[in-house]
Each structure stands twice: as C-alpha cells, then as structure tokens.
Enzyme design. Structure first.
Site, mmCIF file in Angstrom:
data_model
loop_
_atom_site.group_PDB
_atom_site.id
_atom_site.type_symbol
_atom_site.label_atom_id
_atom_site.label_comp_id
_atom_site.label_asym_id
_atom_site.label_seq_id
_atom_site.Cartn_x
_atom_site.Cartn_y
_atom_site.Cartn_z
ATOM 1 C CB SER A 306 -0.887 0.023 1.232
ATOM 2 O OG SER A 306 -1.579 -1.183 1.327
ATOM 3 N N GLY A 375 2.946 1.510 8.181
ATOM 4 C CA GLY A 375 1.630 1.692 8.814
ATOM 5 C C GLY A 375 1.123 3.111 8.708
ATOM 6 C CD GLU A 383 1.409 -1.949 4.380
ATOM 7 O OE1 GLU A 383 1.175 -1.129 3.501
ATOM 8 O OE2 GLU A 383 1.906 -1.636 5.478
HETATM 9 O O1 LIG Z 1 2.936 1.183 5.292
HETATM 10 C C1 LIG Z 1 2.222 1.721 4.501
HETATM 11 C C2 LIG Z 1 0.780 1.720 4.663
HETATM 12 O O2 LIG Z 1 0.418 1.104 5.832
HETATM 13 C C3 LIG Z 1 2.769 2.376 3.307
HETATM 14 O O3 LIG Z 1 3.486 1.467 2.587
HETATM 15 C C4 LIG Z 1 3.626 3.474 3.763
HETATM 16 O O4 LIG Z 1 2.840 4.359 4.524
HETATM 17 C C5 LIG Z 1 4.250 4.206 2.602
HETATM 18 O O5 LIG Z 1 3.357 5.009 1.974
HETATM 19 P P1 LIG Z 1 3.831 6.054 0.905
HETATM 20 O O6 LIG Z 1 4.517 5.285 -0.178
HETATM 21 O O7 LIG Z 1 2.548 6.661 0.451
HETATM 22 O O8 LIG Z 1 4.707 7.061 1.578
#
Ligand SMILES: O=C(CO)[C@H](O)[C@H](O)COP(=O)(O)O
Length: 650
Positions: A306, A375, A383
């Site tokens: 995510s 997170g 994840e």
């Molecule tokens: O751990 C996550 C979600 O739970 C995401 O991988 C993490 O927040 C990175 O997000 P982004 O690539 O938008 O900075």
C-alpha cells in the site's frame, strides 16, 4: 308532477257527490275539505300534505281538482272552468275531458316547453365555458401545429447530429484500425476481433451516412449505427490500445517476431517523465527497478503493498503484458485491491495463497539494516502478513525514506493496530513502555478514529532515538501488550529496499549488506526506438547525415554512433547491477568494499563482448546472454571515469 290526480264535483245543495274520478289515486279526506268550503261562490287552493286541493264553488256546485303540490294552479283552475261547461257530469265525461288530445297536446307542449326552458337556462349558464372551450381548442390546434413543426426540426437536427457522430466514429475506427493493426498492441485476441469488426462496421456506416447526407438530407434510413455500448467499448479499447501502444513503444523492445510473454527492456528506466515531480519520479524509478529485478516471468503469486509508490509498481507489472494472465495478485488493503481490479489483474487473497512469490511494498522509513517503519496508511497488519508469506519481500520508496536510524524522518511514531475496545489500555501501557505522548489516530474528514481494513484502531507511539537503536526489541515489547494486533515495525523482513532519487538514480540496499546505485539510464533514441535508429542510420530522408547532433529543445539526443555505443554500454551496466541484485554471487569476481571495481578483462575480450552484444540486436529476451556479453564491457566502460557503479558493504 304534471297531471291532475283526482277530480270531484259536489252538489252542496243536495249534499251529493256527483263525480269522484280516480278516487283511489290520492288519499285525501275530501269530505273534511268540502265541509270547510263556504256556501257562497268562491275559488281557493288548499295545501294538503303533498297535494294541492283546488276548488271553485259556483252556485252550490263545488269543483275540486287535486294535484301534486308542485302542479301549476292556473292549469287546475283552467280545467275546472272546462268542467263547468260539461253537459254530462259523470266520471266518464270527466275522464274523456282529461284524455282529450288537446289536453294531452297541451300537456306535452308544456313538458317540452319546460325542458327547453331548462336547457336554455343551462346553456346560458354554460355559455362562458363553451366559449372557453372553443378558444382552447383553437389554441391546442395551433400548438399542435407548432409542436409538429418543432419536432420535425428536432428530428432533423438529431439526424444530422447522429450522422456527425457516425462520421466521427468512422474516423476514430479507421485511426484505431491503423494503430491497432498489430495484434501485439492488443491484450486479448477477442479485443482485436472486436475492434476489427467494429472498424469495418464503422467504415460501412460512415459511407452510408455520407451517401444519405449527400443524396437525401431530409430522409432517415434504417441505421446501422453502433449502439452506445459498442461505441463506448470501442472507444475504450481504442484508447487503451493507443495508450498501450505508446507505452509499449516507450517501454518494450518490440519486435514483430517476438511472442509473448514480453520482456521489459532492462536497459530502459523512465528517468525523464516531465509530468511527475522529482519525488514522484523517484518513486517511479524505484518501483520500476524493483519490479524489473524481482518480478520475474515465473512469479505467479504477487503481493501488492500500500501507499503512493505502489501504483508505479502495478504500472510496471502491467507493462509485463501477458505474463500477468498467469498471475494472481494479493492486496494488502483497500487501495491495493482497487489497483489490482482497475488494472484487470486477477485478485486473490492470502488465505487462498499463503505462499507468495514476491511482495512489493512501500515504507515510511527504512534504516541501514533494512528495518522499516510502516503503517502510515494503517495497512501494516496485512502488509506484514504478506511480507512474511512472501519468498521475496521488497521495499520500494523515494529517497526521503532512506534513513540511518528509524524515527529520524518519520516522527509520528510507531503505528500500532489495536483492538478497538482495548485502545485506552494500550495507550497507557505503551506510555509505560516509554512512548512519548502516544495518540489514537483520528480520521481526516471523519468524526472519530481511523478504522483499519480489519476494523481495528491505530495508535501512533513516538519513541526516543535510543529505542530505535534496537527496533526488534521495541517491536517485541510492544507486541507483547495485550490488545495489540500488529506493530508497524518490520524487522529483518525485506530482501532489499529500492530508493528512487530525483536525479534518476536508484539506490538499492540489500539484506546481505550490499548497497548498489543504479545510475540513471540515459534516454537515447537507441533505447526507445531501436529499430528507428537503425533505419535512420542507413536511410537519410533529407540527404543530411543522420548522425548529426540534434540542436535545441527536444526529447532525445541523437549522438554519434560511438556515443550511442557508449550509452548502450552504460545501459548494459545497469542491467548487470540488476542481475547482481538477483544473484549477488554472479558478478562477485570483485570483493569491493568502498572500492571502484577494476577490470581484469583485456581490450580484445571487451571488443568481442561488445560485438556479441551488438549482434543480439534489440530483441533482448535472454538476460544471461546480455550478462555473458556484457561482463567485459561493463567494467571499465566508463572512459570518462564517472563513478557510475559502486558496490560496497557498509
Ligand atoms: O505502510 C504503509 C501503509 O500502511 C505504506 O506502505 C507506507 O505508509 C508508505 O506510503 P507512501 O509510499 O505513500 O509514503
């Protein structure tokens, strides 16, 4: 009530009732009335219940006519005067007088007269309304005329519009036919068939529309129109094929002879996409490099993480074309599920596929030992499950996430997913553990806390630097708290982390401690349009030399042939880095610790390797062939002395 009901003639001199005609029809006590009539000549009407008793007393003879109370008194007295002229005073003579045609006629005429008077009254009272009705009828007929005129005009307008759309559809169809004629640009054969049938259809329709337009502009013909769904599908397919076509031209080494599955061009990384900000470019190149190095054509079950970097992961995976038909994709949350579905990839879940080939995910911060804080998007429970289930877990991020120590850039704390009812207790306990002002994560544009995809709450617990020195210990201590479902500390899970830099390079940290920098691949026409380059070199359209450098603005830098070879070699070098990432021992003839690698390959070896590599052309599907041919070329290739590849162990 228009009849005379009863007729009586009484001789008061003799006190004798001479005539009582129709005596049973009216129940009136006539004797009572007769006794009340004075002896002198008189004429009067009595109301007796519903009846009217009319009498005239003439010289002792009393004539009585009983009618309904509504009956016209004048008529009754008219009849009485006729009675007085009767020669024979008897029931029969009275009956015949009553039934004479003149009397009947009078009665009928009176009835008709009354009906007419009633009707005239009614007509007079309705006079207004009839006039209105006539006016309205006139209005309606003129409106109907105008409506018919307007609808005819509208029908004509619609017809012209329809024909214009058909012309446009036909044009789009012809253009799409041109662009999609190579089935390599179309994902499924069914799509190809659909497009070609519709192109033909649109073409015929266009011709027909043109003919009608010219010959009989006012008539409508039974239409062969594509219906709206077909047109929409055609437009969508055409659009996606055009898009895919341009992407393929950008990203694939295309070859008519090449059959699926398609191999991505390992030499080509997108480093100059003008629409993206530097950070987004960083995310994209990191994602592309990670996919290229870790998602092989054999990867069948793929975990999708995510965050904002993951769309680029999907983008690159989608570019692998038909390899995806065999694959199943496991999401880590709502966002990734959407991405999978929207890209027409096959969706699965980790309970169906507990063994995943490779999971690619973003991160909020990654330290030098590949421990990650995750997170930020509240997806870390899933994840972590997918990271653990994966044979290869890879982190993809932009340069901001690359850190020596966790908590340096990600200061909002360790994300902790908790059972909702236990959040207050966990908040207390995590504070006892050393967290500084832990908070329950609140929703944005939502009253109340964030609720995860698993219906839990999230606590963000910031810790001081000392705690992050041993993230595994911190993880275990938090995890032990009752009510904690999962902790956003991923320790010792990632095989590698790819950090994309805004200058176009990708830094790759591996679990074995190696750190590689994959330099920005120069964007050359040779990389993007390999066949075009060959063509242009040999066929000069304007008579000028094609090797002349392009001056001024423009997307590519045509170089001399030697420059092109140089660029090509640099690309191959990038490939080698990728290969080494996959198999760290493959290129380990040099144990390099903060050292530039040196070559022990002779000039002759290098030239041979270069020839072999060039003979591969651009339809590169065999990476090991490239590796074999590039071993020599890749080292010492940089005649300018640029440090393009450094491998070191920290
Ligand atoms: O751990 C996550 C979600 O739970 C995401 O991988 C993490 O927040 C990175 O997000 P982004 O690539 O938008 O900075």
């Amino acid at each position: 009530m228009t009849t005379i009901n009863r007729v009586l003639i009484f001789d008061s001199n003799k006190a004798e009732l001479i005539v009582d005609y129709n005596k049973d029809s009216v129940d009136v006590d006539v004797h009572k009335i007769i006794h009340k009539i004075p002896p002198n000549n008189s004429k009067l009407s009595y109301l007796y219940g519903d009846y009217l008793v009319n009498y005239e007393s003439v010289d002792g003879i009393i004539y009585l006519v009983i009618t309904h109370k509504d009956f016209d008194r004048q008529k009754s007295f008219g009849f009485i005067s006729k009675l007085q002229h009767l020669d024979d005073l008897s029931d029969d003579s009275v009956a015949s007088l009553l039934n004479t045609p003149t009397h009947q006629l009078h009665s009928n005429i009176n009835q008709v007269k009354q009906v007419m008077i009633d009707n005239v009254d009614q007509i007079i009272s309705r006079g207004d309304r009839i006039d209105n009705l006539v006016d309205r009828t006139n209005d309606m007929s003129s409106q109907a005329f105008a409506f018919r005129k307007r609808s005819t005009m509208l029908r004509r307008q619609m017809w012209y519009k329809n024909k214009r759309i058909q012309l446009l559809t036909g044009f789009v169809g012809v253009v799409s036919g041109f662009f999609t004629s190579e089935s390599t640009l179309i994902k499924h054969q069914a799509d190809a068939l659909f497009i070609h049938v519709h192109v033909l259809w649109a073409f015929i329709d266009t011709l027909l529309a043109l003919l009608v337009f010219i010959l009989a502009p006012n008539c409508t013909i039974p239409s062969f129109n594509l219906n709206i769904i077909s047109t929409y599908k055609l437009a969508k397919l055409t659009g996606s094929c055009l898009l895919r076509g341009s992407q393929l031209r950008m990203n694939f080494i295309t070859s008519p002879s090449q059959t699926t599955p398609k191999r991505l061009n390992p030499l080509r990384l997108h480093t100059s996409l003008p629409t993206l900000s530097p950070t987004e470019q960083g995310k994209r190149i990191a994602a592309y490099a990670a996919v290229d190095a870790n998602v092989s054509l054999d990867s069948r079950v793929i975990g999708i993480g995510s965050g904002s970097t993951v769309p680029y992961v999907i983008e690159r995976i989608v570019q692998q074309g038909e390899a995806n038909v065999q694959r199943v994709f496991i999401p880590t949350g709502f966002q990734s599920k959407q991405l999978i579905v929207q890209n027409d990839l096959v969706l699965g879940d980790v309970d169906q596929y507990p063994a995943i080939d490779v999971t690619l995910d973003g991160a909020d911060e990654v330290d030098g030992n590949l421990n990650a804080l995750k997170g930020g998007g509240a997806c870390h429970l899933r994840e972590k499950v997918l990271a653990e289930a994966a044979n290869i877990f890879v982190i993809v991020a932009d340069e901001r996430k690359n850190s020596k120590l966790l908590g340096t850039t990600w200061t909002q704390g360790v994300p902790i997913e908790v059972a909702p009812f236990a959040y207050a207790k966990v908040l207390q306990n995590v504070q006892k553990l050393g967290a500084m002002r832990p908070t329950l994560r609140m929703g944005v544009r939502k009253a109340g806390p964030v609720v995860t995809d698993n219906a839990n709450f999230v606590i963000d617990a910031p810790f001081s630097e000392s705690y992050y020195r041993d993230p595994k210990e911190l993880l275990m201590r938090i995890k032990m708290l009752t009510g904690v479902v999962e902790v956003g500390l991923f320790c010792g899970m990632a095989k590698a982390a790819y950090f994309g830099y805004s200058n176009g390079s990708v830094l790759i940290r591996s679990a074995d401690g190696t750190v590689c920098e994959q330099a920005s691949t120069r964007e050359t026409t040779h990389n993007v349009y390999p066949r075009a380059l060959e063509k242009d070199r040999h066929e000069s359209r304007n008579g000028l030399q094609n090797v002349t450098k392009k001056q001024g603005a423009g997307p590519h830098a045509w170089g001399t042939y030697d420059e092109e070879i140089n660029h090509y070699e640099l690309g191959v070098k990038d490939t080698l880095v990728g290969l080494r990432m996959r198999n760290p021992h493959a290129a380990e003839n040099s144990d390099t610790r903060h050292q530039r690698r040196t070559s022990n390959v002779s000039v002759e070896d290098r030239d041979n390797a270069r020839k072999e590599r060039l003979s591969l052309g651009n339809d590169i599907t065999d990476l090991s062939a490239i590796a074999r041919s590039s071993a020599a070329g890749s080292v010492n290739a940089n005649a300018n002395g640029d440090a393009l590849v450094d491998a070191h162990v920290e």
